[in-house]
Design an enzyme around this catalytic site. Structure first.
Site, PDB file in Angstrom:
ATOM      1  CG  ASN A 156       1.434 -16.797  -2.783  1.00 45.60           C
ATOM      2  OD1 ASN A 156       0.898 -16.618  -3.874  1.00 45.60           O
ATOM      3  ND2 ASN A 156       1.168 -16.058  -1.733  1.00 45.60           N
ATOM      4  CE  LYS A 179       3.864 -14.875 -16.286  1.00 47.34           C
ATOM      5  NZ  LYS A 179       4.650 -15.994 -15.792  1.00 47.34           N
ATOM      6  N   GLY A 237       3.516  -5.109 -10.024  1.00 45.38           N
ATOM      7  CA  GLY A 237       2.161  -4.593 -10.208  1.00 45.38           C
ATOM      8  C   GLY A 237       2.171  -3.147 -10.687  1.00 45.38           C
ATOM      9  CD  GLU A 254      -6.010  -7.947  -4.165  1.00 46.29           C
ATOM     10  OE1 GLU A 254      -5.335  -7.739  -3.129  1.00 46.29           O
ATOM     11  OE2 GLU A 254      -7.078  -7.378  -4.406  1.00 46.29           O
ATOM     12  CB  CYS A 288      -0.174 -11.222  -0.101  1.00 45.28           C
ATOM     13  SG  CYS A 288      -1.783 -11.906  -0.401  1.00 45.28           S
ATOM     14  CD  GLU A 386       4.993  -8.939   0.523  1.00 44.94           C
ATOM     15  OE1 GLU A 386       5.273  -8.561  -0.629  1.00 44.94           O
ATOM     16  OE2 GLU A 386       3.888  -9.423   0.837  1.00 44.94           O
ATOM     17  CD  GLU A 465      -7.770 -11.170  -6.861  1.00 43.38           C
ATOM     18  OE1 GLU A 465      -6.809 -11.503  -6.164  1.00 43.38           O
ATOM     19  OE2 GLU A 465      -7.978 -11.612  -8.009  1.00 43.38           O
TER      20      GLU A 465
HETATM   21  C1  UN1 Z   1      -2.151 -14.682  -0.795  1.00 45.16           C
HETATM   22  O1  UN1 Z   1      -1.266 -14.931   0.005  1.00 45.16           O
HETATM   23  O2  UN1 Z   1      -1.868 -14.073  -1.872  1.00 45.16           O
HETATM   24  O3  UN1 Z   1      -6.374 -15.295   3.380  1.00 45.16           O
HETATM   25  C2  UN1 Z   1      -3.552 -15.113  -0.656  1.00 45.16           C
HETATM   26  C3  UN1 Z   1      -5.494 -16.112   3.096  1.00 45.16           C
HETATM   27  C4  UN1 Z   1      -5.694 -16.998   1.892  1.00 45.16           C
HETATM   28  C5  UN1 Z   1      -5.260 -16.315   0.652  1.00 45.16           C
HETATM   29  C6  UN1 Z   1      -3.894 -15.716   0.657  1.00 45.16           C
HETATM   30  N1  UN1 Z   1      -7.089 -17.357   1.816  1.00 45.16           N
HETATM   31  O4  UN1 Z   1      -4.479 -16.237   3.740  1.00 45.16           O
END
Ligand code: UN1
Length: 498
Positions: A156, A179, A237, A254, A288, A386, A465
């Site tokens: 994504n 990967k 995960g 994450e 996410c 989700e 992160e």
């Molecule tokens: C993600 O969807 O795994 O804060 C990361 C945000 C982006 C990163 C999303 N800077 O929406």
């Protein structure tokens, strides 16, 4: 949509050489907006991972002994090359991953920001100096690299997320086996090419493309890979963490989110509406951090919902390269099926479908109509699980306390947002939201690279992160004691006898 990305072929990058899989097998990369094959990459296996880990091991000593500011200079060059190539990479992303061009540019920009930040860390990588309890003795703690790092990333954010892991790993002096996701492997290879061009020595960064079940597992299981950094589903995960635990590896995870925006009765509704549309349907809901729950104060519920329905209906589906497009495709056929299955779940649970709830047929692409579920109760599956697609569940609350309780009542803990004009309510939410990211008068997406990124509960395993916090995953603290007293001083024993 016409574009220049056809019949492409990429290879693995191992020990500074571009090589096919040892098995000679290939896998295809598909354009989600059309369902067409646009290229192929090696379908690698454990034997390719073994070669990449060996190359990374070989390169480790000379890389860890390269002064950190020099390592930083290479990362600075990576940032510059990313800037030069931003438009080309963004176009490629709109094709291989499907996000709309302005968002694809943002994805590359996030990597540029991270590259400059981590290049600067080459001249910091701060340790801590403290006083000894004994005279004529110096103590400090410094960061040491860990060794070979395994980086496993999702589709994504095909450039940004690899950058969050690879750049801090490298600045700390580690070497990497990377990967990329099976849905966006060619962008992964383009990212690695930039490091090659920037002058990164052979073996310091290695690329192995292939399925998670073979390549990903082989990285996690390899005894010489000392750190695993993974972004993806909570289910995968958990497996990564379970396998890695047997070897006591450092693991940074994450994972999922079920993020909410709360709109209070005193909110600036125009602003809130824009933020909800952006957070729920930007990247087709495939972040996410995406907003998938909207908690509305009862006093404004009907008015706000009406405006939201209108704004959602106006969104235009299409190819990511088409400037008219608001919402691009979802990543693949399996994702489309999963997303659509939640519409049935919502109906069975008693939710109303206000907009969408349908697959958009355009002859081959994977499109889902932006969807609003109304009358959702906080415990419904569509409010707990989700979905990772353009689907938003609307929940009603009578007070800020109730809204915060609902916000915190999911298994995940990534991002929360509150819209209010009341400073007291804002600070109450900042204190009581249980997520790793908190936004006031802003949606749930758009984290910046110099702040810690990550979540609580099932979103992660306590690591963060980005920012200075990324360094903790990719370094070990080494405590150093230098006794220059010329005699044996015994800590905890001689202290009070001086
Ligand atoms: C993600 O969807 O795994 O804060 C990361 C945000 C982006 C990163 C999303 N800077 O929406």
């Amino acid at each position: 949509m016409e574009h220049e990305f056809h019949d492409l072929e990429y290879l693995n990058y191992i020990g500074g050489k571009w090589v096919p899989a040892k098995s000679g097998e290939w896998m295809e990369s598909i354009e989600p907006a059309t369902g067409q094959v646009i290229g192929r990459v090696p379908k690698s296996g454990p034997e390719d991972v073994a070669a990449a880990v060996e190359a990374a091991k070989q390169a480790f000593d000379s890389w860890r002994l390269t002064p950190a500011p020099k390592r930083g200079e290479i990362l600075f060059r990576v940032a510059q090359l990313l800037e030069e190539r931003k438009e080309k990479l963004a176009r490629f992303m709109a094709v291989e991953m499907g996000k709309v061009l302005p968002e694809a540019r943002g994805d590359v920009q996030e990597a540029i920001d991270m590259a400059y930040y981590m290049a600067g860390e080459g001249r910091r990588l701060f340790g801590k100096t403290v006083h000894s309890e004994l005279p004529n003795k110096s103590c400090w703690a410094e960061r040491a690299p860990v060794g070979v790092v395994g980086v496993i990333t999702p589709w994504n954010f095909p450039i940004a997320i690899p950058s969050w892991k690879i750049l801090p790993a490298l600045i700390c002096g580690n070497t990497v086996v990377f990967k990329p996701a099976s849905d966006t492997p060619m962008l992964g290879a383009e990212f690695v090419k930039i490091f090659e061009e920037a002058g990164l020595p052979p073996g310091v960064l290695n690329l192995v493309t292939g399925p998670g079940s073979s390549v990903g597992n082989a990285i996690v299981e390899h005894p010489d890979v000392k750190v695993i950094s993974f972004t993806g589903s909570t289910e995968s995960g958990r497996q990564v963490a379970t396998i890695a635990a047997a070897q006591l590896k450092k693991v940074a995870l994450e994972m999922g989110g079920k993020n909410a925006i709360i709109v209070m009765d005193d909110a600036n509704q125009n602003l809130a509406l824009e933020a909800v549309i952006w957070s729920a349907f930007g990247t087709t809901g495939q972040r996410c951090t995406a907003c998938s729950r909207l908690i509305l104060h009862r006093a404004i519920k009907d008015e706000f919902t009406e405006r939201l329905v209108e704004a959602t209906r106006a969104l235009k589906l299409g190819h990511g390269l088409d400037p008219e497009t608001d919402v691009g495709p979802v990543i693949n056929a399996a994702a489309l099926r999963k997303i659509h299955s939640y519409t049935a779940v919502a109906q069975q649970e008693g939710a109303a479908i206000l907009v969408g709830g349908r697959i958009w047929e355009n002859g081959g692409g994977f499109f889902y109509e932006p969807t609003l579920f109304d009358n959702v109760q906080p415990h419904f599956r569509v409010a707990q699980e989700e979905i990772f697609g353009p689907c938003l569940s609307i929940i009603t609350a009578d007070s800020l306390e109730e809204a915060i309780r609902i916000n915190n009542s999911v298994a995940y803990g990534l991002s929360s947002s509150l819209f209010t004009q009341d400073v007291n309510r804002a600070f109450q939410a900042i204190r009581d939201f249980s997520t790793g990211l908190v936004y006031i008068n802003h949606g749930t997406i758009g984290a910046e690279t110099h702040l810690p990124f990550g979540g609580t509960n099932d979103t992660g395993n306590g690591t963060r992160e980005a920012a200075w916090t990324a360094l903790d995953t990719f370094s070990e603290w080494k405590a150093v004691y230098v006794d220059w007293s010329g005699r044996l001083q015994r800590a905890q024993i001689d202290t009070h006898e001086q």
